[in-house]
Design a protein around this motif. Sequence first.
Motif, PDB file in Angstrom:
ATOM      1  N   GLU A 138       0.808  -1.212   0.000  1.00 11.41           N
ATOM      2  CA  GLU A 138       0.000   0.000   0.000  1.00 11.41           C
ATOM      3  C   GLU A 138       0.845   1.268   0.000  1.00 11.41           C
ATOM      4  N   VAL A 139       0.422   2.250  -0.782  1.00 12.91           N
ATOM      5  CA  VAL A 139       0.919   3.620  -0.628  1.00 12.91           C
ATOM      6  C   VAL A 139       0.181   4.219   0.564  1.00 12.91           C
ATOM      7  N   THR A 140       0.912   4.683   1.551  1.00 14.57           N
ATOM      8  CA  THR A 140       0.297   5.161   2.799  1.00 14.57           C
ATOM      9  C   THR A 140       0.306   6.673   2.943  1.00 14.57           C
ATOM     10  N   ASN A 141       1.090   7.366   2.107  1.00 14.04           N
ATOM     11  CA  ASN A 141       1.086   8.828   2.124  1.00 14.04           C
ATOM     12  C   ASN A 141       1.615   9.316   0.783  1.00 14.04           C
ATOM     13  N   TYR A 142       0.937  10.301   0.228  1.00 10.17           N
ATOM     14  CA  TYR A 142       1.383  10.916  -1.024  1.00 10.17           C
ATOM     15  C   TYR A 142       1.910  12.306  -0.680  1.00 10.17           C
ATOM     16  N   GLY A 187       7.293  -4.096   4.424  1.00 12.63           N
ATOM     17  CA  GLY A 187       6.590  -4.734   5.540  1.00 12.63           C
ATOM     18  C   GLY A 187       5.492  -3.845   6.068  1.00 12.63           C
ATOM     19  N   SER A 188       4.323  -4.415   6.328  1.00 16.90           N
ATOM     20  CA  SER A 188       3.145  -3.610   6.662  1.00 16.90           C
ATOM     21  C   SER A 188       3.243  -2.894   7.993  1.00 16.90           C
ATOM     22  N   ILE A 189       4.204  -3.238   8.853  1.00 15.03           N
ATOM     23  CA  ILE A 189       4.357  -2.517  10.120  1.00 15.03           C
ATOM     24  C   ILE A 189       5.394  -1.402  10.004  1.00 15.03           C
ATOM     25  N   TYR A 197      -7.780  -1.919  18.701  1.00 12.28           N
ATOM     26  CA  TYR A 197      -8.731  -0.901  18.254  1.00 12.28           C
ATOM     27  C   TYR A 197      -9.649  -1.509  17.203  1.00 12.28           C
ATOM     28  N   SER A 198      -9.055  -2.029  16.132  1.00 16.83           N
ATOM     29  CA  SER A 198      -9.741  -2.897  15.159  1.00 16.83           C
ATOM     30  C   SER A 198     -10.618  -2.189  14.138  1.00 16.83           C
ATOM     31  N   GLY A 199     -10.740  -0.855  14.190  1.00 12.59           N
ATOM     32  CA  GLY A 199     -11.588  -0.151  13.229  1.00 12.59           C
ATOM     33  C   GLY A 199     -11.101  -0.296  11.803  1.00 12.59           C
ATOM     34  N   PRO A 200     -12.002  -0.138  10.825  1.00 10.46           N
ATOM     35  CA  PRO A 200     -11.645  -0.315   9.411  1.00 10.46           C
ATOM     36  C   PRO A 200     -10.447   0.543   8.998  1.00 10.46           C
ATOM     37  N   GLY A 201      -9.435  -0.112   8.442  1.00  7.74           N
ATOM     38  CA  GLY A 201      -8.269   0.602   7.935  1.00  7.74           C
ATOM     39  C   GLY A 201      -7.295   1.076   8.990  1.00  7.74           C
ATOM     40  N   ARG A 255      -8.664  -8.959  11.053  1.00  8.13           N
ATOM     41  CA  ARG A 255      -9.266  -8.626   9.765  1.00  8.13           C
ATOM     42  C   ARG A 255     -10.028  -7.305   9.874  1.00  8.13           C
ATOM     43  N   GLY A 256      -9.955  -6.536   8.810  1.00  8.88           N
ATOM     44  CA  GLY A 256     -10.603  -5.229   8.799  1.00  8.88           C
ATOM     45  C   GLY A 256      -9.639  -4.084   9.030  1.00  8.88           C
ATOM     46  N   THR A 257      -8.466  -4.391   9.606  1.00 11.98           N
ATOM     47  CA  THR A 257      -7.480  -3.337   9.812  1.00 11.98           C
ATOM     48  C   THR A 257      -6.755  -3.052   8.494  1.00 11.98           C
ATOM     49  N   GLY A 258      -5.826  -2.095   8.525  1.00 12.98           N
ATOM     50  CA  GLY A 258      -5.327  -1.556   7.278  1.00 12.98           C
ATOM     51  C   GLY A 258      -3.960  -2.008   6.824  1.00 12.98           C
ATOM     52  N   PHE A 259      -3.626  -1.564   5.594  1.00 17.27           N
ATOM     53  CA  PHE A 259      -2.295  -1.657   5.000  1.00 17.27           C
ATOM     54  C   PHE A 259      -1.893  -3.072   4.587  1.00 17.27           C
ATOM     55  N   LYS A 260      -2.884  -3.929   4.384  1.00 23.13           N
ATOM     56  CA  LYS A 260      -2.623  -5.275   3.885  1.00 23.13           C
ATOM     57  C   LYS A 260      -3.534  -5.584   2.690  1.00 23.13           C
ATOM     58  N   GLY A 261      -4.010  -4.536   2.033  1.00 24.78           N
ATOM     59  CA  GLY A 261      -4.836  -4.712   0.856  1.00 24.78           C
ATOM     60  C   GLY A 261      -6.313  -4.501   1.124  1.00 24.78           C
TER      61      GLY A 261
END
Length: 735
Positions: free
Chosen positions: A366-370, A388-390, A505-509, A541-547
């Motif tokens: 994922e691109v995380t900041n432009y 790596g996603s972390i 926390y688990s919120g979307p993204g 599942r539901g968290t971010g940066f893994k597609g």
Amino acid sequence: MKRHYTLLLLFVGLVSLTTAQNQKITLEEIWGGAFRTEGMDVLHSMKNGTQYTVLNFDRSSKSAAIDKYNYKTLEKVETIVTSSDLPNINYFSSYTFSKDESKLILATDVESVFRRSKLGKYYVYTIASKDLELISENKIQEPTFSPDGSKVAFVFENNIYIKDLEKGNTVQVTTDGKKNKIINGVTDWVYEEEFAFVRAFDWNKTGTYLAYIRFDESEVPEFSMDVYGDKLYPTQQVFKYPKAGENNSKVSLHTYNVASEETKEVNLNNAYYIPRIEWTNDEDVLSAQVLNRHQNDMKLYFYNVNKGAEVVLHETDKAYIDVTDNLTFLDDNSFIWTSEKDGYNHIYHYNKNGKLQNQVTKGPWEVTNYYGYDEKSNHIFYQSVENGSINRDVYAIKLNGKDKERLSSEEGTNNATFSADFSYYINSFSSASLPTRYTLNDSKTGKELKGIVNNDALLKKMSSYEISPKEFSTININGNELNMWMIKPKNFDPNKEYPLFMFQYSGPGSQQVSNRWMGSNDYWYQMLAEKGYIIACVDGRGTGFKGAEFKKVTYKELGKYEVEDQISAAKKLGNLPYIDKSRIGIWGWSYGGFMSTNSILKGNDVFSMAIAVAPVTSWRFYDSIYTERYMQTPQENASGYDENSPLSYPELLKGDYLLIHGTGDDNVHVQNTMRMAEALIQANKQFDWAIYPDKNHGIYGGNTRLQLYTKMTNFIDEHLGEKPDNISEPKTINN
């Protein structure tokens, strides 16, 4: 005697060293700022690209100054203005340059309205003449220079005004603004909170037109909060708050011709949401992003003031589309856009008619900041999780997608702030073991040119405490490799059973498992580890940066898969030989409180304790934009709302449960906690709770956080704490 004296000194030194390394973290230190990191104030890069400005405060004189620095040397060049030289201003809290950097807007006497919105007294300061002019006698919102700096547009009491700085007169652009009815030029509550912006007007390139969004919130239901204060009678705060499935503001887009004072409405085919507007590099062309109510259909309109509006880009998604601030117009009016349409968030280049030129970045990451595009070097600068996603790294890539280069070099979290001409950037870096460090870097190579701010003193200070490393790993849960961290006691004994305390926390993204330096909660976890707890966090599942697929699996079922993952993770961790499966707790705040509440109910055979701070207990109570993005409306998806709401099964509570909320929470209303309490009462379930008068969603102010975390710590000690004679043989892991 001399030899004995030497041995005595050595012994005393060793005792002192041991004592120093055994210092205990206290809540008073955490919330008293003892572990606060040194940072950099937000800087403004000057147009020349070689200098930047920073707002500095002098505590002794209680004055504010805007100081200019040189990127290359990092040395102060001059003080542009200081409040000690201004007769009418004691200090100012923020500033904005005109486009030509000849004038400043200075903010004074600022008060918060909601999370992002503010009211204040604002002045225009002309740098060359040192003239100071009050924009309005009233407290106003969002004052913004016209491109040539000759005018300032602002909002007062829901109407837009334009002040001519040369003539001194003020023109009222709109007249129908009225509290809780009509808003012009600034957003309503739910747009501010969920689309993350306040100023809903924009000057065109030449300052001949002003575009603005009008909000008609007449039919939006009102929400009221009692404010207890310190007077004999409490007061009430009443504001428009559209809950899921209820009426939203009716929005419309308008353009105002500054010369003729004529206003026209832009035909956007009854747009439901207008989350972004921005003039292109063509003075006659305005862009507007339009979303349907489900937020899975995005249209990018180009509106020509002489010809009308047309759709130049249209994206749909089976779940939802996230709104960003990444739209960037190039000199030829082609534009850069980010999208998840290939399954991962990436950068795309389109021509001025919306035809795809090329996908700039590609890959299963994922691109995380432009950060922006440099026309001169033809490079795009961005941040991603390719390593790596972390982790987060800074990259450069050409507009055609070639010659990608990783500019950052250290593994952890890197973030860049670029100079106006993209020749330099200031990199902030931290990891789980290294506090934040700011450096000046060359944008072509990423090479570090000079250190700016470090936290070596904090790192040295932390060496005297019993700090346990944050161990990163993955855990296979429900067929997915989930990111996890764990903190064990410093004197960890694998033959002993420890209680497990889980955070999420688990919120979307969202993301909680990331390789970055500690925040306040991390110090609390270290304190708990000192007391004999193992702390763990799993991003389900539901968290971010893994597609997109991993993130959007929770669509229409918030609280289902995320809860399953936390329960399964707790079961698996409970089978480790050094964890006491009879003492597993979980906690969270906001969405995390919704999760911890669901976990102790649905996982009542796994979790013996839970803490929920400011939790959502039914998505029916939460705002429309956030909730419907992930759930559609309650009218369309009643089962999704109710089957995953803890209000539906309070009778499942078996363990110890602490429920916490602030009565002044304008975001997640205390109604959520009151309804949860009533459900538990009627189910004849015992629980503990704490209500914080007039505190908002953050529950802070004075000693509030210290008292709150003391309460939570005591609750953990009472219900998860160390039991006597708790040494046992290692357990066998059940696979």
